[in-house]
Design a protein around this motif. Structure first.
Motif, mmCIF file in Angstrom:
data_model
loop_
_atom_site.group_PDB
_atom_site.id
_atom_site.type_symbol
_atom_site.label_atom_id
_atom_site.label_comp_id
_atom_site.label_asym_id
_atom_site.label_seq_id
_atom_site.Cartn_x
_atom_site.Cartn_y
_atom_site.Cartn_z
ATOM 1 N N GLY A 109 26.176 36.157 32.974
ATOM 2 C CA GLY A 109 26.542 37.643 32.328
ATOM 3 C C GLY A 109 27.210 38.606 33.200
ATOM 4 N N GLY A 110 26.615 38.401 34.267
ATOM 5 C CA GLY A 110 26.980 39.275 35.613
ATOM 6 C C GLY A 110 28.429 39.178 35.709
ATOM 7 N N VAL A 111 29.007 37.869 35.870
ATOM 8 C CA VAL A 111 30.444 37.353 36.161
ATOM 9 C C VAL A 111 31.198 37.861 35.075
ATOM 10 C CG1 VAL A 111 31.952 35.311 36.411
ATOM 11 C CG2 VAL A 111 29.650 35.329 37.489
ATOM 12 N N ILE A 112 30.859 37.818 33.597
ATOM 13 C CA ILE A 112 31.486 38.206 32.367
ATOM 14 C C ILE A 112 31.642 39.714 32.673
ATOM 15 C CG2 ILE A 112 31.392 38.508 30.061
ATOM 16 C CD1 ILE A 112 29.913 35.675 30.037
ATOM 17 N N GLN A 113 30.588 40.553 33.011
ATOM 18 C CA GLN A 113 31.008 41.830 33.420
ATOM 19 C C GLN A 113 31.932 42.280 34.139
ATOM 20 O OE1 GLN A 113 26.576 43.128 33.681
ATOM 21 N NE2 GLN A 113 27.139 44.630 32.091
ATOM 22 N N ILE A 114 32.038 41.493 35.314
ATOM 23 C CA ILE A 114 32.779 42.015 36.347
ATOM 24 C C ILE A 114 34.275 41.605 35.637
ATOM 25 C CG2 ILE A 114 33.924 40.897 38.522
ATOM 26 C CD1 ILE A 114 30.981 40.660 39.582
ATOM 27 N N LEU A 115 34.461 40.493 34.719
ATOM 28 C CA LEU A 115 35.808 40.145 34.196
ATOM 29 C C LEU A 115 36.092 41.546 33.268
ATOM 30 C CD1 LEU A 115 37.687 38.208 33.886
ATOM 31 C CD2 LEU A 115 36.353 37.361 31.887
ATOM 32 N N GLY A 151 28.152 44.145 37.028
ATOM 33 C CA GLY A 151 28.090 42.872 36.890
ATOM 34 C C GLY A 151 27.757 42.313 38.116
ATOM 35 N N THR A 152 27.934 43.043 39.371
ATOM 36 C CA THR A 152 27.457 42.331 40.810
ATOM 37 C C THR A 152 25.838 42.492 40.776
ATOM 38 O OG1 THR A 152 29.401 43.547 41.850
ATOM 39 C CG2 THR A 152 27.611 42.955 43.332
ATOM 40 N N GLY A 153 25.158 43.757 40.150
ATOM 41 C CA GLY A 153 23.847 43.814 40.215
ATOM 42 C C GLY A 153 23.020 42.671 39.437
ATOM 43 N N THR A 210 26.200 37.195 25.339
ATOM 44 C CA THR A 210 25.431 38.213 24.543
ATOM 45 C C THR A 210 24.781 39.220 25.404
ATOM 46 O OG1 THR A 210 24.578 36.495 23.187
ATOM 47 C CG2 THR A 210 23.432 38.556 23.186
ATOM 48 N N ILE A 211 24.349 38.818 26.912
ATOM 49 C CA ILE A 211 23.676 39.759 27.715
ATOM 50 C C ILE A 211 24.963 40.626 28.195
ATOM 51 C CG2 ILE A 211 22.877 39.915 29.886
ATOM 52 C CD1 ILE A 211 21.136 37.289 29.528
ATOM 53 N N ALA A 212 26.086 40.223 28.603
ATOM 54 C CA ALA A 212 27.099 40.670 29.240
ATOM 55 C C ALA A 212 27.643 41.634 28.195
ATOM 56 C CB ALA A 212 28.356 40.001 29.398
ATOM 57 N N LEU A 213 27.689 41.581 26.959
ATOM 58 C CA LEU A 213 28.040 42.241 25.781
ATOM 59 C C LEU A 213 27.269 43.528 25.688
ATOM 60 C CD1 LEU A 213 30.595 43.019 23.890
ATOM 61 C CD2 LEU A 213 29.342 41.579 22.451
ATOM 62 N N VAL A 214 26.110 43.229 25.353
ATOM 63 C CA VAL A 214 24.970 44.247 25.174
ATOM 64 C C VAL A 214 24.650 44.894 26.399
ATOM 65 C CG1 VAL A 214 22.477 44.536 24.545
ATOM 66 C CG2 VAL A 214 23.974 42.788 23.546
#
Length: 520
Positions: free
Chosen positions: A89-95, A287-289, A251-255
């Motif tokens: 999820g963190g990787v997707i947030q960085i994206l 995302g890093t966190g 789901t985690i990344a999106l929410v």
């Protein structure tokens, strides 16, 4: 950053005392190890605090994700498997950050943002009432059931020190901080917590004012370095190729991204210095966190409004307060866990009641009502949705109502109709179209055209119109055909001239491009 340390240091202490029970409580509600909540709080404070562009936002485990975490741990077959989803999820947030998706938060109406803050404030108050009265709920009890049971099972000791703590906080905020600088440096919540520890030390074990151990903070106490390190959990990357892990990760990344962006929007609004947080950088920081938190056994991280608002209300001015609060968390769990476990939860509840009240002041409801129904309805729908359903459902309902309001106003404001006296035996009617006329306005314009009486002289004014949708042109084209049968004459006025009775509007705009008429 260190220029504001006189503001940030006391604010960080307040945020620390707010964050500590929240980290533990969210971990408990998520069905995860209690230490995982503290890890998320530490990473959110130190790592995300350093990387974020937000000066007053505070990150950590979020209550809005608790339900997702609880169901996902069971669905994925254990906490170690779930941690893989947190890392992904963190990787997707960085994206998301790289793709510049941070602008999403700006498309939420102000009324929904204010409703979110107010709803969260009400939830904070409702959730803290049982703790304030010394009642620790059993599993399976709903919020209102807990409140009802707390009034029939009051813990006298907890309630007494909570009332004393609340009185100190009110006195500190409203009177003492205006009297001397010492009361600005030493914050009321710190005094309330110290008094809570002293109170429990004197009366906690026995007597009418005894406080049950369940009503105290519960921080894990490591006996040595190895037992401390043993509290960390590591992800099981053997499940990384399972489809359900990726579904949970997305789901985690999106929410988490949505909650963070809404929180950023909200905290920027209440920042006294009105600074603007770079949202794409925030997604990269979050995302890093989350990658680091997942790698060492922590819960998912977002920027959270409770801690952020507590930071602002306590005088925090830079990201230093968030970073210091993270260091205070890690120092406390290593150095003084036994002392922390002497803090009554009711005192922390008193602190959170003040935070909740500042977010959900009754005066705000009147202010939103005075702004008109277009602001008040999305605001109240968001508030009630958050309080009675869920944070994300509430925001979604408020946004949906906000969109309906926009469409309704667009429907109503598509045109202006002016009826003049009869001229040469015909009704003279002037219809002026709005600056932008889209397919949303089809219904309103079609209704007006169809209701025109026979023997009418229609003056169609497009002078102020800058955008005219092709759907509207087709409606006018159909009307031009009907107009002949009803003896309706049409005069079209544009920025570039006047046209009498165009037989086909489609052909007219094709032979004369809209750009030549000042339209697009």
């Amino acid at each position: 950053m260190f220029k504001t340390i006189k503001n940030d240091l006391p604010a960080s202490i307040v945020v620390f005392f707010v964050a500590l029970p929240l980290c533990l409580g969210i971990a408990l509600a998520s069905g995860a190890p209690l230490f995982s909540g503290l890890i998320a709080g530490i990473i959110g404070g130190i790592v995300v605090g350093m990387l974020s562009g937000s000066q007053i936002g505070v990150s950590g485990p979020a209550a809005g994700l608790a339900a997702i975490v609880l169901t996902s741990i069971g669905a994925l077959g254990g906490f170690e498997n779930f941690l893989v989803a947190v890392v992904l999820g963190g990787v997707i947030q960085i994206l998301f950050g790289v793709l510049k998706a941070g602008v999403i938060g700006y498309y939420f109406p102000s009324s929904v943002i204010k409703g979110m803050l107010t709803g969260i404030g009400i939830i904070i108050i409702l959730k803290q009432i049982p703790y304030f009265l010394g009642y620790v709920s059993e599993k399976g009890e709903g919020t209102f059931e807990q409140i009802f049971n707390s009034f029939t099972n009051i813990g006298l000791g907890s309630a007494v020190i909570a009332v004393i703590g609340l009185g100190i906080l009110i006195l500190w905020n409203n009177v003492l901080t205006k009297k001397a600088k010492i009361f600005q440096l030493i914050q009321g919540p710190l005094v309330a917590v110290v008094l809570g520890i002293i109170f429990y030390s004197f009366f906690g074990d026995s007597g009418n004012l005894a406080i049950d151990e369940k009503s105290l903070v519960s921080v894990p106490i490591p006996s040595d370095i190895s037992s401390f390190l043993g509290q960390f959990t590591f992800p099981n990357f053997g499940v990384i190729f399972q489809g359900d892990v990726w579904i949970v990760a997305f789901t985690i990344a999106l929410v988490a991204s949505l909650e963070t962006l809404l929180c950023v929007e909200a905290t920027d609004k209440i920042d006294p210095l009105k600074r603007v947080t770079p949202t794409n950088r925030e997604l990269l920081a979050q995302g890093t966190g989350n990658i680091l938190s997942g790698l060492i056994g922590g819960l998912p991280i977002t920027q959270v409004i409770v801690r952020s608002s507590a930071n602002i209300q306590s005088g925090g001015r830079s990201k230093l307060s968030a970073i210091i609060h993270g260091f205070l968390l890690i120092i406390s769990v290593i150095a003084i866990p036994k002392l922390l476990n002497l803090i009554p939860l009711s005192v922390l509840a008193a602190i959170l009641l003040i935070v909740g009240y500042k977010l959900a002041k009754p005066a705000l409801f009147k202010k939103m009502y005075d702004l008109g129904w277009k602001q008040f309805i999305p605001f109240t729908v968001t508030v009630f949705g958050i309080v009675f359903i869920d944070l994300l459902y509430g925001i979604g309902l408020g946004l949906g109502v906000g969109i309906i309001v926009i469409l309704l106003k667009s429907y109503q404001n598509s045109h202006f109709l002016h009826i003049e006296d009869k001229s040469n035996g015909k009704h003279k009617i002037k219809m002026s179209l709005a600056e932008e006329v889209t397919f949303f306005n089809k219904g309103a314009i079609l209704k007006e055209l169809d209701s025109l009486p026979r023997d009418t002289y229609l003056e169609l004014d497009l002078i102020k119109t800058r955008f005219l949708d092709n759907d509207i042109i087709e409606i006018m084209d159909d009307f031009a055909f009907k107009a002949k049968e009803r003896n309706i004459d049409i005069k079209l006025i544009s920025k570039r001239g006047v046209v009498e009775n165009p037989e086909s509007f489609v052909e007219f705009f094709r032979t004369r491009p809209k750009s030549s008429l000042g339209l697009s």
